[in-house]
Design a protein around this motif. Sequence first.
Motif, mmCIF file in Angstrom:
data_model
loop_
_atom_site.group_PDB
_atom_site.id
_atom_site.type_symbol
_atom_site.label_atom_id
_atom_site.label_comp_id
_atom_site.label_asym_id
_atom_site.label_seq_id
_atom_site.Cartn_x
_atom_site.Cartn_y
_atom_site.Cartn_z
ATOM 1 N N SER A 12 0.793 -1.226 0.000
ATOM 2 C CA SER A 12 0.000 0.000 0.000
ATOM 3 C C SER A 12 0.829 1.280 0.000
ATOM 4 C CB SER A 12 -0.961 -0.001 1.190
ATOM 5 O OG SER A 12 -0.237 -0.040 2.409
ATOM 6 N N GLU A 13 2.101 1.207 0.355
ATOM 7 C CA GLU A 13 2.935 2.414 0.386
ATOM 8 C C GLU A 13 3.514 2.780 -0.985
ATOM 9 O OE1 GLU A 13 2.732 0.500 4.284
ATOM 10 O OE2 GLU A 13 3.511 -0.265 2.404
ATOM 11 N N LEU A 14 3.384 1.914 -1.967
ATOM 12 C CA LEU A 14 3.926 2.181 -3.313
ATOM 13 C C LEU A 14 2.846 2.710 -4.244
ATOM 14 C CD1 LEU A 14 6.285 -0.813 -4.236
ATOM 15 C CD2 LEU A 14 6.912 1.440 -3.369
ATOM 16 N N ARG A 15 3.243 3.644 -5.116
ATOM 17 C CA ARG A 15 2.376 4.173 -6.176
ATOM 18 C C ARG A 15 3.214 4.351 -7.429
ATOM 19 N NH1 ARG A 15 -0.527 3.384 -2.775
ATOM 20 N NH2 ARG A 15 -2.185 4.526 -1.809
ATOM 21 N N VAL A 16 2.755 3.804 -8.533
ATOM 22 C CA VAL A 16 3.432 4.017 -9.808
ATOM 23 C C VAL A 16 3.031 5.388 -10.318
ATOM 24 C CG1 VAL A 16 3.699 3.224 -12.171
ATOM 25 C CG2 VAL A 16 3.513 1.557 -10.312
ATOM 26 N N ASP A 17 4.023 6.237 -10.542
ATOM 27 C CA ASP A 17 3.775 7.597 -11.028
ATOM 28 C C ASP A 17 3.916 7.649 -12.544
ATOM 29 O OD1 ASP A 17 3.079 10.251 -10.285
ATOM 30 O OD2 ASP A 17 5.153 10.872 -10.625
ATOM 31 N N GLU A 18 4.996 7.058 -13.046
ATOM 32 C CA GLU A 18 5.257 7.021 -14.494
ATOM 33 C C GLU A 18 5.715 5.619 -14.857
ATOM 34 O OE1 GLU A 18 7.915 10.226 -15.868
ATOM 35 O OE2 GLU A 18 7.764 10.980 -13.817
ATOM 36 N N LEU A 19 4.855 4.833 -15.491
ATOM 37 C CA LEU A 19 5.163 3.448 -15.839
ATOM 38 C C LEU A 19 5.901 3.390 -17.172
ATOM 39 C CD1 LEU A 19 4.952 0.537 -14.944
ATOM 40 C CD2 LEU A 19 2.737 0.398 -16.112
ATOM 41 N N ARG A 20 7.230 3.541 -17.073
ATOM 42 C CA ARG A 20 8.118 3.464 -18.242
ATOM 43 C C ARG A 20 9.538 3.356 -17.724
ATOM 44 N NH1 ARG A 20 10.860 8.135 -18.461
ATOM 45 N NH2 ARG A 20 9.943 9.949 -17.459
ATOM 46 N N GLU A 21 10.453 2.865 -18.563
ATOM 47 C CA GLU A 21 11.866 2.890 -18.174
ATOM 48 C C GLU A 21 12.252 4.333 -17.908
ATOM 49 O OE1 GLU A 21 15.127 0.849 -20.166
ATOM 50 O OE2 GLU A 21 13.690 -0.736 -20.693
ATOM 51 N N GLY A 22 12.906 4.576 -16.790
ATOM 52 C CA GLY A 22 13.230 5.937 -16.390
ATOM 53 C C GLY A 22 12.110 6.612 -15.637
ATOM 54 N N LEU A 37 11.566 6.175 -6.531
ATOM 55 C CA LEU A 37 12.311 5.026 -7.020
ATOM 56 C C LEU A 37 12.290 5.087 -8.541
ATOM 57 C CD1 LEU A 37 10.446 2.466 -4.736
ATOM 58 C CD2 LEU A 37 12.481 3.798 -4.160
ATOM 59 N N THR A 38 13.426 4.867 -9.164
ATOM 60 C CA THR A 38 13.523 4.952 -10.618
ATOM 61 C C THR A 38 13.334 3.577 -11.250
ATOM 62 O OG1 THR A 38 15.067 6.794 -10.416
ATOM 63 C CG2 THR A 38 14.997 5.674 -12.544
ATOM 64 N N MET A 44 6.314 -4.950 -20.081
ATOM 65 C CA MET A 44 4.944 -5.140 -19.605
ATOM 66 C C MET A 44 4.620 -6.621 -19.446
ATOM 67 S SD MET A 44 3.936 -2.179 -18.916
ATOM 68 C CE MET A 44 2.223 -2.441 -18.561
ATOM 69 N N ASN A 45 4.031 -6.943 -18.328
ATOM 70 C CA ASN A 45 3.603 -8.297 -17.981
ATOM 71 C C ASN A 45 4.741 -9.299 -17.813
ATOM 72 O OD1 ASN A 45 0.842 -7.497 -18.077
ATOM 73 N ND2 ASN A 45 0.952 -7.636 -20.295
ATOM 74 N N SER A 46 6.001 -8.806 -17.677
ATOM 75 C CA SER A 46 7.067 -9.770 -17.425
ATOM 76 C C SER A 46 8.193 -9.245 -16.529
ATOM 77 C CB SER A 46 7.642 -10.331 -18.726
ATOM 78 O OG SER A 46 8.314 -9.349 -19.453
ATOM 79 N N ILE A 47 8.599 -7.981 -16.642
ATOM 80 C CA ILE A 47 9.737 -7.481 -15.855
ATOM 81 C C ILE A 47 9.455 -6.083 -15.321
ATOM 82 C CG2 ILE A 47 12.167 -6.734 -15.934
ATOM 83 C CD1 ILE A 47 12.638 -8.909 -18.038
ATOM 84 N N LEU A 48 9.766 -5.911 -14.047
ATOM 85 C CA LEU A 48 9.760 -4.600 -13.422
ATOM 86 C C LEU A 48 10.970 -4.544 -12.504
ATOM 87 C CD1 LEU A 48 8.509 -1.837 -12.709
ATOM 88 C CD2 LEU A 48 7.237 -3.013 -10.882
ATOM 89 N N GLU A 49 11.885 -3.628 -12.798
ATOM 90 C CA GLU A 49 13.094 -3.457 -11.992
ATOM 91 C C GLU A 49 13.220 -1.992 -11.627
ATOM 92 O OE1 GLU A 49 17.153 -5.496 -12.647
ATOM 93 O OE2 GLU A 49 17.373 -3.506 -13.570
ATOM 94 N N PHE A 50 13.523 -1.728 -10.348
ATOM 95 C CA PHE A 50 13.615 -0.342 -9.907
ATOM 96 C C PHE A 50 14.624 -0.199 -8.782
ATOM 97 C CE2 PHE A 50 9.981 -2.471 -7.945
ATOM 98 C CZ PHE A 50 10.167 -2.255 -6.588
#
Length: 132
Positions: A12-22, A37-38, A44-50
């Motif tokens: 609940s503490e996380l919010r995606v502001d801009e869903l894109r690399e960078g 967090l960058t 999409m639907n496979s990898i999210l790294e930050f």
Amino acid sequence: MTDNEKLLKWFSELRVDELREGGVIKFDMQDGTIEELTILDLEMNSILEFTWGEDIVRFELNQESDGCSLVLIEKIKTITNHTPKDLAGWHVCLDVINALLNGNTIEDQKEEWKKWYVKYVQAVSNISEVQN
């Protein structure tokens, strides 16, 4: 995992502001501060790294014959006194995701965190002893 409405259910503490690399994920520290967090890698639907402070967190979804698997990798630059807190937190997040996928909930996530925190303090202590 990146839809803010669904993200509320497992972190609940996380919010995606801009869903894109960078792009940016915002982490509400619950003390009046927000950490940005960058997003380092996104498929999409496979990898999210930050970024996660000085560390890197990576979620991978891998398709399998009967569904998919979720892999969480945290690349820890330096083990600190905060490391067990993060590890316990990620453990509980994965348990919450598992419960949600099975139509259940974890009522007292803070108690679950406390249970795992004690175990991760010991595990990190064991690693530190080996390194010294």
